[in-house]
Structures are given as structure tokens and as C-alpha cells.
Design a protein around this motif. Structure first.
Motif, mmCIF file in Angstrom:
data_model
loop_
_atom_site.group_PDB
_atom_site.id
_atom_site.type_symbol
_atom_site.label_atom_id
_atom_site.label_comp_id
_atom_site.label_asym_id
_atom_site.label_seq_id
_atom_site.Cartn_x
_atom_site.Cartn_y
_atom_site.Cartn_z
ATOM 1 N N LYS A 211 -65.702 -71.443 -46.080
ATOM 2 C CA LYS A 211 -64.518 -70.754 -45.550
ATOM 3 C C LYS A 211 -64.610 -69.258 -45.829
ATOM 4 N N GLU B 24 -67.212 -67.774 -43.540
ATOM 5 C CA GLU B 24 -66.706 -67.680 -42.168
ATOM 6 C C GLU B 24 -65.732 -66.501 -42.026
ATOM 7 N N SER B 25 -64.806 -66.370 -42.987
ATOM 8 C CA SER B 25 -63.832 -65.268 -42.909
ATOM 9 C C SER B 25 -64.531 -63.916 -42.945
ATOM 10 N N GLU C 80 -64.376 -61.305 -39.895
ATOM 11 C CA GLU C 80 -63.736 -59.998 -40.124
ATOM 12 C C GLU C 80 -64.719 -58.836 -39.949
ATOM 13 N N HIS D 205 -62.410 -62.019 -48.185
ATOM 14 C CA HIS D 205 -61.963 -61.144 -47.099
ATOM 15 C C HIS D 205 -62.588 -59.763 -47.281
ATOM 16 N N ARG E 76 -62.959 -57.692 -33.510
ATOM 17 C CA ARG E 76 -63.439 -59.066 -33.366
ATOM 18 C C ARG E 76 -64.625 -59.145 -32.412
#
Lengths: 212, 218
Positions: free
Chosen positions: A29, A32-33, A37, B94, B101
Motif C-alpha cells: 500500500k 502504491e501510494s 503520488e 506518502h 497524476r
């Protein structure tokens, strides 16, 4: 830019080992993020790849190639000569099959494929590899005691059949051409493709059955 | 390198898990990992750097993580090394400064991408081949650092060349980001040469090996 620095790779792996969640779902996860991003991939594209390898690309492709080889002598000779070129008849060339070689089972010889150093596999023609192919047990034992490994798959190779194990150490990939079973005279290629199993094209199955 | 990944001939790994079924994936995260990897993600790396990255994992992790799990761990290392994400960003899951995108692809587009993505690893040779089909050769008895595709079990062994493929990219250099060609051969070893007199006399193991791994027989 990639550093190509082996020591740095070792150091980063050790850092990640102590700082990443142990649950693989969370690790994927995070990956993937980060990739989404950074604009490296769209989430819908990941869905598309999953569907491609679940619905469109799989061992049914290899089975069609084998069935054609059984029914079309000219295709078979082209397949044995240059499998990468021959599978272009079907549009099956691609990922990991740029140097594909077909090896044929006979009454006197059986062929079996492994990748001991990682888990190289001809994806565009056989799809995703089975879990056992990637296991430490198969990778370690296929070259050393292949007859014992075959027995675990229910294949008891007679002493007068020579066994050749192909360890995929470079970018060559292999597909085994199994023997056409008796009792299939007059079958067309579509019907024949239905009895060609994935394992028979890796070499962990030998005697296909005329059922179907 | 003489790492934990070099599994050929190692003992003690138990029976082969033959009943793993026909499904290509068993968990959703495996599906996501496969889809991510198909996009490559890191233009500056090479296939041999990816493989070498797996080899440099913590050995216990290499043996206990499943195939796709290893890929995830390795990709995170490769992201950190490349600078795609910092270690802080990786731990947070993050990035601090998101980019626009990427465009989405359809299933039809990626199936076509498989077909057109057929990679040729051959290179024009820069020297004539030293060996020919039928020649007996001896493999080096040591590996090259840090990455090599000469497995431990096939070092210092005599074999016979059964095919010559011209020059292919040498992985030992590919793992360093260099594109160097070297003649590639398929070499057949008798099972007895590799494993001793208990092996079946008719059995053989073949490997693809580069010319720089080989010397004339002693």
C-alpha cells in the motif's frame, strides 16, 4: 538516479527492515501510494494490469501454441527453430519472451525448467508463475534431485528416460513441448489446447490425458 | 555474489508445495504489486540492479518473505536509492510534494504493451567468440562481485557447449548500470559432474553462461 552502489542497497535494506510494517499488504500500500503520488502510475493502470494477467494472459496462451505445434508440422519446425518468432503468429510475444526456446519431450527425454537464482518465467506465454515455482524448495532441489521433485508432482520417470533440467540463468526462457497423448487422433487444435496443462509446459507433468 | 538467493542444490528446504492451485494471485496486495511492477516505475534502474537489490536483502527476510513481498521490499529500497522517495516519505507512505497524476491505461492498452515490450538483450559482439558448439569448457571457481549469474553449484565444473547465442548484456555489468556485451552459451553439465556418482547417469543440467565465466578445460 539509481546509484548502483551495492553497499548503499545493503544499508537501505537494513534500515527498511527495522522501520517498515511487517504486514506485506501495508508495505505494498505504501509503495502504491508513493508511486501514484509521484505520478509514476495511475491506480486504474494497476487494475488494468491485474485484469490483463487474470483474464487475457495465462497458460491458455502456451496451450494454444502447443496444440498448433501438434497439428501443424510447419509451425512446429518454426517453433523449435525460433520460438520468439513463431509465437508472433498469435501475438503472444512480449514480457520475458524476447529469447524464448521450445524444448521437446520424447520417449527418451524429459525436460524441466527452473530458475535457481530468482524465479525467471516466460510471462507473456504462460502468465503469472505458480507459487511452487517460486518456492525455495523447488529452486534448490530441481537441479539436484529432479526425479524426487517430479515424484512429488506424481511423475515417476522411468530409468531409461533421460532428464534435462534447464536453469534459466540468463534472459533465455523455456517452454516445454509435451508429447501429444494417444487417443487424440482427429482432435482439432482448440480441443487439444484444452488438455495442455501449465505444469506440462514447465515440465513438472509428463503424461497428458485425452480427456475433454 | 555468494548470497542467500543462490539456492541451486541447497538442502533442507523440504517438500515442494505442489498444491498451490492455479490462481495467479492469492491476495489482493499481490495483484497490486504485480500491476505496479509491470509499469517499471524506475526508469534509471536495470533488470540486474533489481535482481541484485533482492540479493542484498536481509538474508532472513529473503527466505521468509514471499515472492511479491520481496518485490515490495526491494522496490522501496530502490525508491529510496533513486531518490523517488525519502526514507521519511517511505515510512509515512506518502510524498511531501505530490506530482500530477499519471494518465490511466486501459486493459487493452496494457495487453498491447506486453506485446510491444518484447525486450531483446542481445548486443553486437565486440570480439569473436572464443568457444564453439561442442567445446568442453570449465567454469570459474569463484564468482564476480557484486552480481553474477554463475550459480555456486556450477562453479569449477566441466561442461559442454550446446548452443551459442551471440553476445548478450552481461549481468555483472548491468547491475552496475553498464551495458556491456559478452558471448552467451548454453552449457550442458552431467548430473554426475555436478552432484557426484549417485546422480542418474543420463541426466543433465543446462545453464546459460557468459564467456567471461568460462575457461578452457584443464
Amino acid at each position: 538516479m539509481t546509484s548502483f552502489d551495492s553497499d548503499k542497497a545493503a544499508e537501505l535494506h537494513r534500515h527498511l527492515h527495522s522501520h517498515l510494517p511487517s504486514d506485506p499488504a501495508l508495505r505494498v500500500k505504501a509503495l502504491e501510494s508513493l508511486a501514484i503520488e509521484r505520478g509514476l502510475v495511475a491506480p486504474e493502470t494497476i487494475d488494468a494490469w491485474v485484469e490483463a494477467y487474470s483474464e487475457h494472459i495465462g497458460p491458455m496462451r502456451g496451450a494454444q501454441v502447443i496444440a498448433r505445434a501438434w497439428t501443424d508440422p510447419d509451425f512446429k519446425s518454426r517453433l523449435m527453430e525460433n520460438a520468439t518468432e513463431a509465437i508472433k503468429d498469435f501475438g503472444f510475444e512480449g514480457n520475458a519472451t524476447g529469447h524464448l526456446h521450445a524444448v521437446e519431450n520424447t520417449d527418451a527425454q524429459h525436460n524441466m525448467v527452473v530458475c535457481t537464482l530468482c524465479s525467471c518465467y516466460p510471462f507473456s506465454i504462460l502468465g503469472m508463475s505458480p507459487a511452487w515455482y517460486k518456492s525455495a524448495a523447488y529452486r534448490s532441489r530441481a537441479v539436484r534431485e529432479p526425479r524426487a521433485v517430479l515424484a512429488e508432482f506424481g511423475v515417476f520417470l522411468p530409468d531409461d528416460v533421460a532428464l534435462r533440467v534447464w536453469d534459466s540463468t540468463a534472459e533465455l526462457r523455456y517452454i516445454v513441448v509435451p508429447q501429444r497423448p494417444d487417443g487424440t487422433d482427429g482432435w482439432d487444435a482448440d480441443r487439444l489446447a484444452g488438455i495442455v496443462t501449465r505444469n506440462s509446459m514447465i515440465g513438472t507433468e509428463r503424461d497428458l490425458k485425452a480427456e475433454g | 555474489m555468494d548470497g542467500i538467493h543462490d539456492l541451486g542444490g541447497k538442502q533442507g528446504h523440504g517438500p515442494v508445495p505442489v498444491d498451490t492451485g492455479d490462481a495467479p494471485f492469492s491476495h489482493d496486495w499481490e495483484r497490486r504489486m504485480w500491476g505496479l511492477a509491470r509499469e517499471g516505475l524506475v526508469p534509471s534502474m536495470t533488470i540486474d540492479w533489481f535482481r541484485h537489490g533482492l540479493e542484498m536483502m536481509v538474508p532472513a527476510d529473503y527466505l521468509t518473505q514471499s515472492y511479491f513481498e520481496k518485490w515490495a521490499t526491494n522496490y522501496l529500497m530502490i525508491f529510496a536509492d533513486d531518490g523517488i522517495a525519502s526514507l521519511q516519505e517511505i515510512e509515512a507512505g506518502h510524498v511531501a510534494d505530490p506530482a500530477p497524476r499519471a494518465a490511466a491505461k486501459t486493459t487493452q492498452e496494457v495487453v498491447e504493451q506486453v506485446r510491444t515490450g518484447c525486450t531483446d538483450f542481445s548486443l553486437p559482439p565486440d570480439a569473436p567468440a572464443k568457444f564453439s558448439i561442442g567445446d568442453k569448457v570449465l567454469t570459474l571457481d569463484h564468482g564476480t562481485a557484486p552480481h553474477t549469474r554463475l550459480p555456486g553449484y556450477a562453479r569449477g565444473r566441466h561442461g559442454t557447449i550446446i548452443a551459442h547465442h551471440g553476445a548478450h548484456l552481461l549481468p555483472d555489468e548491468g547491475a552496475k548500470g553498464r551495458h556491456v556485451g559478452d558471448h552467451l552459451y548454453t552449457i550442458s553439465f552431467t548430473a554426475r559432474e555436478l552432484w557426484g556418482p549417485d546422480a542418474h547417469p543420463a541426466d543433465t543440467v543446462t545453464l546459460e553462461l557468459w564467456e567471461s565465466y568460462l575457461v578452457p578445460p584443464r
